[in-house]
Design a protein around this motif. Structure first.
Motif, short mmCIF file in Angstrom:
data_model
loop_
_atom_site.label_atom_id
_atom_site.label_comp_id
_atom_site.label_asym_id
_atom_site.label_seq_id
_atom_site.Cartn_x
_atom_site.Cartn_y
_atom_site.Cartn_z
N ARG A 67 66.90 75.24 81.69
CA ARG A 67 65.55 75.41 81.13
C ARG A 67 65.44 74.70 79.78
NH1 ARG A 67 61.87 79.36 82.54
NH2 ARG A 67 60.17 79.62 81.06
N LEU A 85 69.41 79.25 81.90
CA LEU A 85 68.93 79.08 80.53
C LEU A 85 69.25 77.67 80.03
CD1 LEU A 85 67.46 81.00 78.59
CD2 LEU A 85 69.66 81.40 77.49
N GLU A 129 61.83 79.02 71.90
CA GLU A 129 61.35 79.28 73.26
C GLU A 129 62.45 79.82 74.16
OE1 GLU A 129 59.49 75.75 74.78
OE2 GLU A 129 58.08 75.65 73.11
N ILE A 130 63.62 79.22 74.07
CA ILE A 130 64.73 79.64 74.93
C ILE A 130 65.24 81.02 74.53
CG2 ILE A 130 67.13 79.08 75.55
CD1 ILE A 130 64.89 77.41 76.93
N ARG A 154 63.10 71.49 78.95
CA ARG A 154 62.14 71.57 77.85
C ARG A 154 62.34 70.40 76.89
NH1 ARG A 154 57.94 71.42 75.77
NH2 ARG A 154 57.20 72.85 74.21
N THR A 200 64.95 87.82 79.95
CA THR A 200 65.46 87.68 81.32
C THR A 200 66.89 88.15 81.53
OG1 THR A 200 66.12 85.38 80.93
CG2 THR A 200 63.90 85.77 81.83
N HIS A 236 62.81 83.54 75.99
CA HIS A 236 62.99 83.61 77.44
C HIS A 236 64.32 84.30 77.78
CE1 HIS A 236 62.76 82.52 81.65
NE2 HIS A 236 64.00 82.08 81.55
#
Length: 90
Positions: free
Chosen positions: A40, A37, A59-60, A44, A67, A63
């Motif tokens: 990511r 994470l 967004e994170i 980004r 997940t 996600h």
């Protein structure tokens, strides 16, 4: 909603909230979820000009929620359910 706040306050006061969060954090780290994470979000941010914290966070968050490993989710849910059950037995 009020009932949820009461249980949360009880969990905090009893120390169970911190205990569950520590276990959750450790499990997510062990499975590489936290690092994935983080990377990511970093990637980004690199792709944005300028990086917008709010956009990256949204967004994170989506996600991350999607997940979380099922085993970790189940274990954490079981711990919270046990706390609630224990409160009704008192």
């Amino acid at each position: 909603m009020r009932c949820i706040h009461r249980f949360h306050r009880r969990m905090v006061e009893s120390g169970d909230w911190d205990r569950i969060l520590r276990v959750l954090s450790a499990k997510l780290s062990e499975q590489g979820w936290s690092d994935e994470l983080y990377h990511r979000a970093k990637e980004r941010a690199r792709m944005m000009d300028p990086p917008l914290f709010k956009t990256i966070l949204e967004e994170i968050t989506l996600h991350g929620e999607a997940t979380v490993p099922v085993s970790v989710r189940r274990e954490t849910t079981a711990q919270i359910r046990q706390f609630v059950k224990d409160q009704f037995e008192k």
